[in-house]
Write an enzyme that holds these catalytic residues in place. Structure first.
Site, PDB file in Angstrom:
ATOM      1  N   GLU A  40      65.955  81.340   0.703  1.00  0.00           N
ATOM      2  CA  GLU A  40      65.055  82.381   0.203  1.00  0.00           C
ATOM      3  C   GLU A  40      65.679  83.753   0.468  1.00  0.00           C
ATOM      4  O   GLU A  40      65.898  84.133   1.615  1.00  0.00           O
ATOM      5  CB  GLU A  40      63.696  82.292   0.917  1.00  0.00           C
ATOM      6  CG  GLU A  40      62.729  83.415   0.577  1.00  0.00           C
ATOM      7  CD  GLU A  40      61.547  83.472   1.525  1.00  0.00           C
ATOM      8  OE1 GLU A  40      61.012  84.582   1.737  1.00  0.00           O
ATOM      9  OE2 GLU A  40      61.165  82.408   2.067  1.00  0.00           O
ATOM     10  N   LYS A 126      52.221  79.428   3.300  1.00  0.00           N
ATOM     11  CA  LYS A 126      53.067  79.862   4.418  1.00  0.00           C
ATOM     12  C   LYS A 126      52.186  80.488   5.493  1.00  0.00           C
ATOM     13  O   LYS A 126      51.503  81.473   5.252  1.00  0.00           O
ATOM     14  CB  LYS A 126      54.089  80.896   3.924  1.00  0.00           C
ATOM     15  CG  LYS A 126      55.027  81.388   5.020  1.00  0.00           C
ATOM     16  CD  LYS A 126      56.011  82.420   4.508  1.00  0.00           C
ATOM     17  CE  LYS A 126      55.373  83.782   4.326  1.00  0.00           C
ATOM     18  NZ  LYS A 126      56.378  84.819   3.998  1.00  0.00           N
TER      19      LYS A 126
END
Length: 210
Positions: A40, A126
């Site tokens: 990411e 998340k």
């Protein structure tokens, strides 16, 4: 479209925040050599769209994080991001992800925010910052939300990653423990591979349990 179901096998996402990345594709290759195949890049990194494009064109599985607006989501997808990550519940990002056909991992902390993220269509949620309540919090969240994929982010390292996974996290985010900015900026790919391997080995058997 990248399926987050693949995280059931890999279970680690490297989150890169660095002022300079000399070769994004080489960075992803170094991480993959150490067992981390999800990378990411974030909008806090200068020139992130070029890094995403370079890595995606080389065939790496890359996403973009710290996505705060629909425009950022669309820009990231346009250059090759196959998943999106936000620090909090962002309805406009969720809508953009749906329109683009890519999964989004929405950030949350409280049980109410987890429910909100699910309602917005998050492929996974998340929990950030995970260090705030520790690994046991994931076991608590799995009670009311047994089917919600949870990702631990913030304060996760080789010393506690296995516990986060063992307590119910689908995956963990590896930050500076694996990709310290100075090593990234120096292009020290051997060191990145060493750190990635140490991190995945520390996860141990927990990587195979989802």
């Amino acid at each position: 479209m990248t399926s987050l179901a693949a995280l059931h096998a890999d279970r680690v996402i490297a989150v890169v925040r660095a002022p300079s990345i000399p070769d994004a594709s080489a960075l992803c290759a170094a991480l993959a050599a150490g067992g981390i195949r999800w990378t990411e890049f974030t909008y806090t990194t200068p020139d992130v769209t070029n890094h995403l494009r370079h890595a995606a064109e080389a065939g790496h599985r890359v996403g973009v994080g710290t996505v705060l607006t629909a425009e950022q989501a669309e820009r990231g997808v346009a250059v090759g991001a196959s998943f999106l990550v936000t620090p909090g519940c962002r309805p406009e990002v969720a809508e953009a992800a749906k329109g683009a056909g890519v999964p989004v991992v929405l950030g949350a902390l409280t049980p109410t925010e987890v429910a909100r993220a699910v309602d917005l269509g998050a492929a996974a949620v998340k929990i950030f910052p995970a260090r705030a309540f520790g690994p046991g919090y994931f076991k608590d969240l799995r009670g009311p939300y047994p089917g919600v994929p949870l990702v631990a982010s913030g304060g996760v390292n080789a010393g506690n990653a296995a516990e986060f996974l063992g307590q119910g996290a689908l995956a963990v985010c590896a930050g500076t423990d694996v990709v310290p900015p100075e090593a990234v900026a120096a292009g020290d790919w051997a060191e990145i591979t060493r750190r990635a391997r140490a991190f995945t080995e520390a996860c141990g058997d927990a990587r195979g349990e989802a």
